[in-house]
Design a protein around this motif. Structure first.
Motif, PDB file in Angstrom:
ATOM      1  N   THR A   1     -20.722  -8.848 -73.125  1.00  0.00           N
ATOM      2  CA  THR A   1     -20.646 -10.247 -73.575  1.00  0.00           C
ATOM      3  C   THR A   1     -19.688 -10.377 -74.752  1.00  0.00           C
ATOM      4  O   THR A   1     -18.897 -11.328 -74.826  1.00  0.00           O
ATOM      5  N   TRP A   2     -19.742  -9.408 -75.669  1.00  0.00           N
ATOM      6  CA  TRP A   2     -18.830  -9.422 -76.821  1.00  0.00           C
ATOM      7  C   TRP A   2     -17.392  -9.257 -76.361  1.00  0.00           C
ATOM      8  O   TRP A   2     -16.484  -9.974 -76.813  1.00  0.00           O
ATOM      9  N   LEU A   3     -17.159  -8.357 -75.434  1.00  0.00           N
ATOM     10  CA  LEU A   3     -15.806  -8.128 -74.924  1.00  0.00           C
ATOM     11  C   LEU A   3     -15.287  -9.340 -74.160  1.00  0.00           C
ATOM     12  O   LEU A   3     -14.091  -9.660 -74.226  1.00  0.00           O
ATOM     13  N   ALA A   4     -16.174 -10.033 -73.450  1.00  0.00           N
ATOM     14  CA  ALA A   4     -15.756 -11.232 -72.722  1.00  0.00           C
ATOM     15  C   ALA A   4     -15.238 -12.294 -73.686  1.00  0.00           C
ATOM     16  O   ALA A   4     -14.262 -13.000 -73.390  1.00  0.00           O
TER      17      ALA A   4
ATOM     18  N   ALA B   1     -11.864  -0.437 -78.924  1.00  0.00           N
ATOM     19  CA  ALA B   1     -11.282  -1.402 -77.994  1.00  0.00           C
ATOM     20  C   ALA B   1     -10.646  -2.562 -78.753  1.00  0.00           C
ATOM     21  O   ALA B   1      -9.541  -3.013 -78.415  1.00  0.00           O
ATOM     22  N   ASP B   2     -11.321  -3.039 -79.779  1.00  0.00           N
ATOM     23  CA  ASP B   2     -10.792  -4.141 -80.583  1.00  0.00           C
ATOM     24  C   ASP B   2      -9.484  -3.752 -81.251  1.00  0.00           C
ATOM     25  O   ASP B   2      -8.540  -4.551 -81.326  1.00  0.00           O
ATOM     26  N   GLN B   3      -9.411  -2.513 -81.719  1.00  0.00           N
ATOM     27  CA  GLN B   3      -8.186  -2.035 -82.359  1.00  0.00           C
ATOM     28  C   GLN B   3      -7.036  -1.975 -81.354  1.00  0.00           C
ATOM     29  O   GLN B   3      -5.919  -2.420 -81.648  1.00  0.00           O
ATOM     30  N   VAL B   4      -7.304  -1.440 -80.159  1.00  0.00           N
ATOM     31  CA  VAL B   4      -6.273  -1.365 -79.127  1.00  0.00           C
ATOM     32  C   VAL B   4      -5.793  -2.761 -78.741  1.00  0.00           C
ATOM     33  O   VAL B   4      -4.589  -3.005 -78.583  1.00  0.00           O
TER      34      VAL B   4
ATOM     35  N   VAL C   1      -5.159  -5.226 -72.648  1.00  0.00           N
ATOM     36  CA  VAL C   1      -6.395  -5.852 -73.132  1.00  0.00           C
ATOM     37  C   VAL C   1      -7.524  -5.636 -72.129  1.00  0.00           C
ATOM     38  O   VAL C   1      -8.639  -5.227 -72.486  1.00  0.00           O
ATOM     39  N   TYR C   2      -7.243  -5.901 -70.850  1.00  0.00           N
ATOM     40  CA  TYR C   2      -8.252  -5.693 -69.817  1.00  0.00           C
ATOM     41  C   TYR C   2      -8.646  -4.218 -69.741  1.00  0.00           C
ATOM     42  O   TYR C   2      -9.826  -3.871 -69.609  1.00  0.00           O
TER      43      TYR C   2
END
Length: 333
Positions: A151-154, A13-16, A28-29
């Motif tokens: 929480t990390w993604l938020a 997800a972070d890479q995308v 991003v969402y």
């Protein structure tokens, strides 16, 4: 510690997110939703941006049961999940109250109550400026690991949304002016961006009309549908009624402003540091009858949209920024 599979999902997800265009908030969402979906059984997912001073909340991204849903802006009430997350500044979990707060909110998707859920706040400078929600029709799937991942993604979402904040060491607004969303210039830029996107959509729709192959036409229509939600997400993220830390009032709106002085006195005693003393003790402290206390309390709950007096403890804030309160029945550490 997160499991290897969860770490892989978050890294992907972070890479995308990092490869997405700076103006493309929808991707991003979407990447955050896909990551949680890879970690647990997920049926509904949303991103909300909010403003505490007037309880305005915007939903730039809603996904339910395999489809994107129409987003928008509204006012959140004083007795639901959003109000609790704002007051406590910590994640809400379905298991804390068996979904009591969750089920008071406005339902979306298939309108059926979820069997498990977690909602985490997006925090900046001590303020809640947004929330991310993951809901499931399957009970017991929102584990501690899911809460940690969400929480990390938020935090990643908040970093992207507020990338142009003047408080950031690197002001991306200087390099990516299309991200700027402050003032008249930012509004005009967002409108112009949406207008260009809609013009491109109109041209693509005309091309789809000329396709003879059914599969090719279906694929093109699917892309067009996604593009519509991309424009929606961009508009609500930039122009919705969410928090602007620089424009926020110093003090939060008092949730008890609709109460009479006597009703506020009752609430102060019920929510005191030693806990609810009971009607008899409240009556003695205020020099009134127990029946009068009951009348005041019934009026308080009706005005605030609450069902039980125990809910006052998480709604009412005494101005202490470090106060940590939870929902009825939750253990406060």
């Amino acid at each position: 510690m997160l499991s290897d599979s969860t770490i892989r999902a978050l890294r992907y997800a972070d890479q995308v997110i990092h490869e997405a265009d700076r103006a493309d908030v929808f991707t991003v969402y979407d990447a955050c939703r896909a990551a949680i979906g890879a970690i647990t059984v997920l049926d509904d997912f949303y991103v909300a941006l909010l403003r505490e001073d007037d309880r305005r909340i915007s939903y730039p991204y809603l996904f339910s049961n395999g489809s994107y849903a129409e987003a928008g802006t509204m006012t959140y009430g004083p007795a639901g999940v959003v109000a609790w997350v704002v007051a406590s500044r910590r994640p809400y979990r379905y298991q804390d109250d068996q979904g009591a707060l969750l089920n008071r909110g406005i339902r979306f998707g298939d309108l059926e109550p979820s069997a498990d859920a977690v909602v985490v706040p997006m925090l900046t400078e001590g303020r809640v400026v947004g929330a991310v929600g993951a809901l499931s029709d399957t009970p017991g799937v929102m584990t501690d690991e899911v809460v940690a991942a969400l929480t990390w993604l938020a935090a990643v979402l908040l970093d992207r949304i507020q990338a142009v904040s003047p408080r950031r060491r690197l002001n991306l607004g200087a390099v990516y002016p299309e991200l700027e969303d402050a003032g008249r210039a930012g509004t005009l830029m967002a409108v112009n961006h949406a207008t260009s996107a809609l013009t491109a959509l109109a041209a693509e729709i005309e091309l789809v009309g000329g396709l003879d192959d059914a599969e090719e036409r279906a694929a093109a229509l699917s892309r067009l549908s996604r593009r519509c939600f991309e424009v929606q997400a961009a508009l609500i993220t930039r122009l919705g009624g969410h928090a602007d830390p620089d424009a926020q009032r110093e003090r939060r709106t008092d949730p008890l402003e609709a109460l009479s002085p006597r009703e506020r006195s009752v609430v102060d005693l019920v929510t005191g540091p030693d806990g609810d003393p009971g009607n008899a003790a409240v009556a003695k402290a205020l020099g009134i009858g127990t029946a009068t206390v009951k009348t005041h309390m019934a009026s308080v709950l009706a005005k605030l949209g609450l069902e039980h007096r125990s809910e006052l403890r998480w709604l009412v804030r005494s101005g202490e920024d470090d106060r940590d309160v939870g929902p009825p029945g939750a253990t406060t550490l």
